[in-house]
Design an enzyme around this catalytic site. Structure first.
Site, PDB file in Angstrom:
ATOM      1  N   GLY A   1     -12.551  28.670 -29.512  1.00  0.00           N
ATOM      2  CA  GLY A   1     -12.088  27.709 -30.958  1.00  0.00           C
ATOM      3  C   GLY A   1     -13.099  26.622 -30.551  1.00  0.00           C
ATOM      4  O   GLY A   1     -13.497  26.291 -29.935  1.00  0.00           O
TER       5      GLY A   1
ATOM      6  N   GLN B   1     -13.944  18.710 -34.563  1.00  0.00           N
ATOM      7  CA  GLN B   1     -15.124  18.921 -33.864  1.00  0.00           C
ATOM      8  C   GLN B   1     -16.402  19.175 -34.862  1.00  0.00           C
ATOM      9  O   GLN B   1     -17.657  18.641 -34.121  1.00  0.00           O
ATOM     10  CB  GLN B   1     -14.669  19.522 -32.744  1.00  0.00           C
ATOM     11  CG  GLN B   1     -13.482  20.071 -32.119  1.00  0.00           C
ATOM     12  CD  GLN B   1     -13.393  20.989 -30.804  1.00  0.00           C
ATOM     13  OE1 GLN B   1     -13.026  22.092 -31.663  1.00  0.00           O
ATOM     14  NE2 GLN B   1     -13.886  20.848 -29.490  1.00  0.00           N
TER      15      GLN B   1
ATOM     16  N   CYS C   1     -13.224  21.626 -22.802  1.00  0.00           N
ATOM     17  CA  CYS C   1     -13.127  21.519 -24.716  1.00  0.00           C
ATOM     18  C   CYS C   1     -14.883  21.082 -24.881  1.00  0.00           C
ATOM     19  O   CYS C   1     -14.822  20.271 -24.357  1.00  0.00           O
ATOM     20  CB  CYS C   1     -12.043  20.050 -25.086  1.00  0.00           C
ATOM     21  SG  CYS C   1     -12.414  19.625 -27.020  1.00  0.00           S
ATOM     22  N   LEU C   2     -14.904  21.070 -25.742  1.00  0.00           N
ATOM     23  CA  LEU C   2     -16.053  21.340 -26.627  1.00  0.00           C
ATOM     24  C   LEU C   2     -16.985  19.613 -27.237  1.00  0.00           C
ATOM     25  O   LEU C   2     -18.018  19.423 -26.719  1.00  0.00           O
ATOM     26  CB  LEU C   2     -17.103  22.441 -27.320  1.00  0.00           C
ATOM     27  CG  LEU C   2     -16.779  23.815 -27.131  1.00  0.00           C
ATOM     28  CD1 LEU C   2     -16.928  24.179 -28.973  1.00  0.00           C
ATOM     29  CD2 LEU C   2     -17.731  24.428 -26.273  1.00  0.00           C
TER      30      LEU C   2
ATOM     31  N   HIS D   1      -3.660  23.398 -28.272  1.00  0.00           N
ATOM     32  CA  HIS D   1      -5.453  23.369 -28.063  1.00  0.00           C
ATOM     33  C   HIS D   1      -5.732  22.639 -29.136  1.00  0.00           C
ATOM     34  O   HIS D   1      -5.987  22.188 -29.497  1.00  0.00           O
ATOM     35  CB  HIS D   1      -6.074  23.459 -26.981  1.00  0.00           C
ATOM     36  CG  HIS D   1      -7.593  22.779 -26.419  1.00  0.00           C
ATOM     37  ND1 HIS D   1      -7.615  22.425 -25.274  1.00  0.00           N
ATOM     38  CD2 HIS D   1      -8.313  22.690 -27.728  1.00  0.00           C
ATOM     39  CE1 HIS D   1      -9.016  22.038 -25.359  1.00  0.00           C
ATOM     40  NE2 HIS D   1      -9.379  21.815 -26.674  1.00  0.00           N
ATOM     41  N   GLU D   2      -5.938  23.526 -30.141  1.00  0.00           N
ATOM     42  CA  GLU D   2      -6.980  23.767 -31.044  1.00  0.00           C
ATOM     43  C   GLU D   2      -5.889  23.162 -32.137  1.00  0.00           C
ATOM     44  O   GLU D   2      -6.908  21.786 -32.816  1.00  0.00           O
ATOM     45  CB  GLU D   2      -7.603  25.089 -31.472  1.00  0.00           C
ATOM     46  CG  GLU D   2      -8.755  25.883 -30.571  1.00  0.00           C
ATOM     47  CD  GLU D   2      -9.770  24.900 -30.274  1.00  0.00           C
ATOM     48  OE1 GLU D   2     -10.163  24.120 -30.987  1.00  0.00           O
ATOM     49  OE2 GLU D   2      -9.877  25.594 -29.388  1.00  0.00           O
TER      50      GLU D   2
ATOM     51  N   HIS E   1      -6.591  19.243 -32.155  1.00  0.00           N
ATOM     52  CA  HIS E   1      -7.665  18.323 -32.319  1.00  0.00           C
ATOM     53  C   HIS E   1      -6.906  17.812 -33.969  1.00  0.00           C
ATOM     54  O   HIS E   1      -7.253  17.163 -34.589  1.00  0.00           O
ATOM     55  CB  HIS E   1      -8.548  19.367 -32.172  1.00  0.00           C
ATOM     56  CG  HIS E   1      -9.504  19.504 -30.792  1.00  0.00           C
ATOM     57  ND1 HIS E   1      -9.907  18.923 -30.563  1.00  0.00           N
ATOM     58  CD2 HIS E   1      -9.193  21.053 -30.009  1.00  0.00           C
ATOM     59  CE1 HIS E   1     -10.638  19.060 -29.940  1.00  0.00           C
ATOM     60  NE2 HIS E   1      -9.749  20.687 -29.474  1.00  0.00           N
TER      61      HIS E   1
HETATM   62 NI    NI Z   1     -11.087  21.799 -28.113  1.00  0.00          NI
END
Ligand code: NI
Length: 178
Positions: free
Chosen positions: A39, A44, A95-96, A137-138, A141
């Site tokens: 995701g 991001q 998380c990226l 989570h997404e 952001h």
């Molecule tokens: Ni994340």
């Protein structure tokens, strides 16, 4: 983590069918694939718009839970979440935007969420378990929230590599969301 765009409330998308949104989604899917994530939210890649791309691999879901289902790559524009009940459960997330780290994060077990598609239609579904976690989570952001801000016990915040070295098999962290 630390870039101001990850800390602000992202702007709503006025027209989900606009070519610029299609281009943004293409760039997001490319970044997600490159990072081998499941995701990604637009902030991001430093674009402050309410857009998420997400897929839920079947293998991560609970086969016993009919509401924790796999989902092919889906574009969520202007997503909204409504918790169903107060129950929260903890699981490991990564998380990226925080490479190499993992932590135990409480999330609502069950949610209803809705979103606009690239063709501008509004859709909605109910999800629980891992599926619900990934959506929460997404969408966080888009509101400037990274998973450590949801943690209630920071002693579980760890480097994945260290956890692998020192943890036993029953407590292996896995990438629960990106
Ligand atoms: Ni994340």
């Amino acid at each position: 983590m630390g870039h101001p765009v990850l800390q602000r409330i992202a702007d709503s998308v006025a027209d989900p069918t606009a070519p610029e949104i299609r281009a943004l989604v293409d760039a997001m899917i490319e970044s997600m694939a490159e990072a081998q994530g499941i995701g990604l939210a637009a902030p991001q890649i430093h674009v402050s718009r309410r857009v998420v791309v997400l897929m839920v691999p079947e293998v991560r879901t609970d086969p016993e839970d009919p509401e924790d289902t796999g989902m092919p790559l889906t574009v969520l524009i202007n997503p909204e979440i409504e918790p169903l009940g107060d129950e929260k459960i903890g699981d490991w997330e990564a998380c990226l935007s925080l490479p190499g780290l993992t932590g135990l994060v409480p999330r609502y077990k069950r949610i209803r969420y809705s979103w606009s598609t690239l063709s501008g239609e509004r859709e909605e579904r109910i999800a629980s378990g891992f599926h619900a976690r990934a959506v929460q989570h997404e969408c966080d952001h888009l509101d400037g929230i990274l998973y450590p801000m949801r943690m209630t016990d920071l002693s579980s915040l760890a480097f994945v590599e260290e956890m692998r070295r020192f943890s036993s098999d029953q407590e292996q962290p896995r990438r629960a969301a990106e």
